[in-house]
Design an enzyme around this catalytic site. Sequence first.
Site, PDB file in Angstrom:
ATOM      1  N   PHE A   5      -8.541 -28.092 -32.176  1.00  0.00           N
ATOM      2  CA  PHE A   5      -9.441 -27.085 -31.600  1.00  0.00           C
ATOM      3  C   PHE A   5      -8.653 -26.076 -30.770  1.00  0.00           C
ATOM      4  O   PHE A   5      -8.733 -24.870 -31.010  1.00  0.00           O
ATOM      5  CB  PHE A   5     -10.515 -27.734 -30.725  1.00  0.00           C
ATOM      6  N   TRP A   6      -7.851 -26.551 -29.835  1.00  0.00           N
ATOM      7  CA  TRP A   6      -7.197 -25.640 -28.909  1.00  0.00           C
ATOM      8  C   TRP A   6      -6.189 -24.722 -29.609  1.00  0.00           C
ATOM      9  O   TRP A   6      -5.895 -23.624 -29.116  1.00  0.00           O
ATOM     10  CB  TRP A   6      -6.572 -26.390 -27.737  1.00  0.00           C
ATOM     11  N   VAL A 141     -19.660 -35.356 -21.853  1.00  0.00           N
ATOM     12  CA  VAL A 141     -20.370 -35.898 -23.023  1.00  0.00           C
ATOM     13  C   VAL A 141     -20.645 -37.365 -22.724  1.00  0.00           C
ATOM     14  O   VAL A 141     -19.741 -38.086 -22.263  1.00  0.00           O
ATOM     15  CB  VAL A 141     -19.530 -35.754 -24.312  1.00  0.00           C
ATOM     16  N   SER A 147     -15.725 -38.693 -28.830  1.00  0.00           N
ATOM     17  CA  SER A 147     -14.855 -38.619 -30.026  1.00  0.00           C
ATOM     18  C   SER A 147     -15.618 -38.229 -31.276  1.00  0.00           C
ATOM     19  O   SER A 147     -15.251 -38.644 -32.372  1.00  0.00           O
ATOM     20  CB  SER A 147     -14.127 -39.966 -30.235  1.00  0.00           C
ATOM     21  N   LYS A 148     -16.656 -37.411 -31.092  1.00  0.00           N
ATOM     22  CA  LYS A 148     -17.401 -36.850 -32.230  1.00  0.00           C
ATOM     23  C   LYS A 148     -17.202 -35.344 -32.312  1.00  0.00           C
ATOM     24  O   LYS A 148     -18.004 -34.645 -32.923  1.00  0.00           O
ATOM     25  CB  LYS A 148     -18.891 -37.172 -32.082  1.00  0.00           C
ATOM     26  N   ARG A 149     -16.181 -34.815 -31.646  1.00  0.00           N
ATOM     27  CA  ARG A 149     -15.882 -33.378 -31.626  1.00  0.00           C
ATOM     28  C   ARG A 149     -17.054 -32.560 -31.059  1.00  0.00           C
ATOM     29  O   ARG A 149     -17.245 -31.406 -31.423  1.00  0.00           O
ATOM     30  CB  ARG A 149     -15.506 -32.892 -33.021  1.00  0.00           C
ATOM     31  N   LEU A 150     -17.797 -33.145 -30.126  1.00  0.00           N
ATOM     32  CA  LEU A 150     -18.857 -32.399 -29.445  1.00  0.00           C
ATOM     33  C   LEU A 150     -18.278 -31.423 -28.420  1.00  0.00           C
ATOM     34  O   LEU A 150     -18.811 -30.331 -28.215  1.00  0.00           O
ATOM     35  CB  LEU A 150     -19.842 -33.349 -28.753  1.00  0.00           C
ATOM     36  N   ALA A 151     -17.177 -31.797 -27.786  1.00  0.00           N
ATOM     37  CA  ALA A 151     -16.604 -30.943 -26.732  1.00  0.00           C
ATOM     38  C   ALA A 151     -16.241 -29.551 -27.260  1.00  0.00           C
ATOM     39  O   ALA A 151     -16.601 -28.549 -26.624  1.00  0.00           O
ATOM     40  CB  ALA A 151     -15.391 -31.614 -26.104  1.00  0.00           C
ATOM     41  N   LEU A 389     -13.875 -26.785  -7.889  1.00  0.00           N
ATOM     42  CA  LEU A 389     -14.625 -27.953  -7.390  1.00  0.00           C
ATOM     43  C   LEU A 389     -14.603 -29.115  -8.387  1.00  0.00           C
ATOM     44  O   LEU A 389     -14.438 -28.895  -9.587  1.00  0.00           O
ATOM     45  CB  LEU A 389     -16.069 -27.530  -7.118  1.00  0.00           C
TER      46      LEU A 389
END
Length: 389
Positions: A5-6, A141, A147-151, A389
């Site tokens: 992703f990154w 999450v 580990s479902k690529r939701l992020a 924060l």
Amino acid sequence: MRHRFWETQPVGQFKDTGDTSLTEGPIEPPAPLSAVKPEPYNLPALYEWTTCDMDDEQTCAEVYNLLTNNYVEDDENMFRFNYTKEFLQWALRPPGYFKAWHIGVRVKATKKLVAFITGVPARIRVRDEVVRMAEVNFLCVHKKLRSKRLAPVMIKEVTRRVHLENIWQAAYTAGVVLPTPFTTCRYWHRSLNPKKLIDVGFSQLGARMTMNRTIRLYKLPGSTATPGLRKMELRDVPAVTRLLREYLSQFVVAPDLDENDVEHWLLPLENVVESYVVESPETHEVTDFFSFYSLPSSILGNQNYSVLKAAYSYYNVAKTTPLLQLMNDALIVAKQKDYDVFNALDVMHNETFLKELKFGPGDGQLHYYLYNYRVRNALRPSELGLVLL
Ligand SMILES: CCCCCCCCCCCCCC(=O)CSCCNC(=O)CCNC(=O)[C@H](O)C(C)(C)COP(=O)(O)OP(=O)(O)OC[C@H]1O[C@@H](n2cnc3c(N)ncnc32)[C@H](O)[C@@H]1OP(=O)(O)O
Ligand SMILES: CCOC(=O)c1cnc2ccc(OC)cc2c1SCCC#N
């Protein structure tokens, strides 16, 4: 390590490290607002987007409960951050905030809140450039959906909603290494209640140290030392703003705070943020101030304690009072208010007092990131004037 992703994002990439041809500034240009995806990103079929209205007591409670059970834990799973509802409302509603940037994911069938990510607007100066940014935080999450690529979807969605407000940069921190930190800081901890920290297993009795000797080692005076030290009040906002802007101007990356921002971020709020000013007894001028925020943690798996009361150093300006004395007074105030520990990052001028005031280095690191903005050379923590924060 692959970052599938990154590697697709406008952030400093590891492969670019050392490439001196790359200049400081935005990585991608702004797009026309008509080019920003107008509809939300697709979620897996079982889930739906929701905007979390933090003014709504019930929604705020749902966010609080999600974070209380699923937010950041230390590597040894000894603690989990337990931001309070009042803290979350303070952190998420600064001047100019957007409700649309308080993003949740619910299970369609049950409406259960299972994920969260937030942005708040901020003006961040990088060297001589003041840049409108989103400060992104509280990415969470549910443990059962990891580990479902939701992020990545959460991150793309908050990015999309920030783009819709014509903002193209962001600032964020993480304990994990991602492409690519512009600086990496270390937490330091000053025991205020050493017996509790030893009981929960965070601290250990030093060699040839008894518990009573340890308690004596960390003992603080019952009252503060600085003449004219008092709680900050609304009338102090102009003076504190002047002090803080002058102080922060020396750092490479720092927030650009005006009086409205200072009123929000530094006016004392019980059990959220504590700020004290030094008003000269002679001239009645405000010459210094310190501040710390209150972030409790759940203590995981201890029979005697369930909550750690932790104070976190925020912004401190010592212009007339020695910083060492000012921060020792901060420790005394935190102890008076029954905090167990006073935490500080090695940012700004903090390393000048950490060892002398009996802080010990933590084993956690905090990496700082900018999104779509390249910082030419990584900073030393002492060049950083930003506390998130
Ligand atoms: C122009 C505006 C721009 C706005 C946006 C700016 C950017 C804002 C960025 C956000 C800033 C947040 C700051 C903040 O909130 C402060 S850091 C605190 C983050 N939250 C927690 O640690 C809570 C507990 N952990 C979780 O809830 C999950 O583990 C999370 C949700 C963290 C990841 O869920 P998961 O189920 O464990 O993992 P997948 O869904 O399968 O996804 C894996 C992918 O996610 C990447 N990942 C993992 N942790 C990350 C993290 N802390 N930042 C960014 N990315 C992170 C990871 O590298 C991988 O990508 P890669 O394959 O490329 O390596
Ligand atoms: C006693 C010193 O440690 C902490 O205060 C503490 C508390 N709660 C946490 C929850 C999650 C967590 O995850 C990294 C760390 C802590 C830490 S140590 C790093 C923060 C500081 N200072």
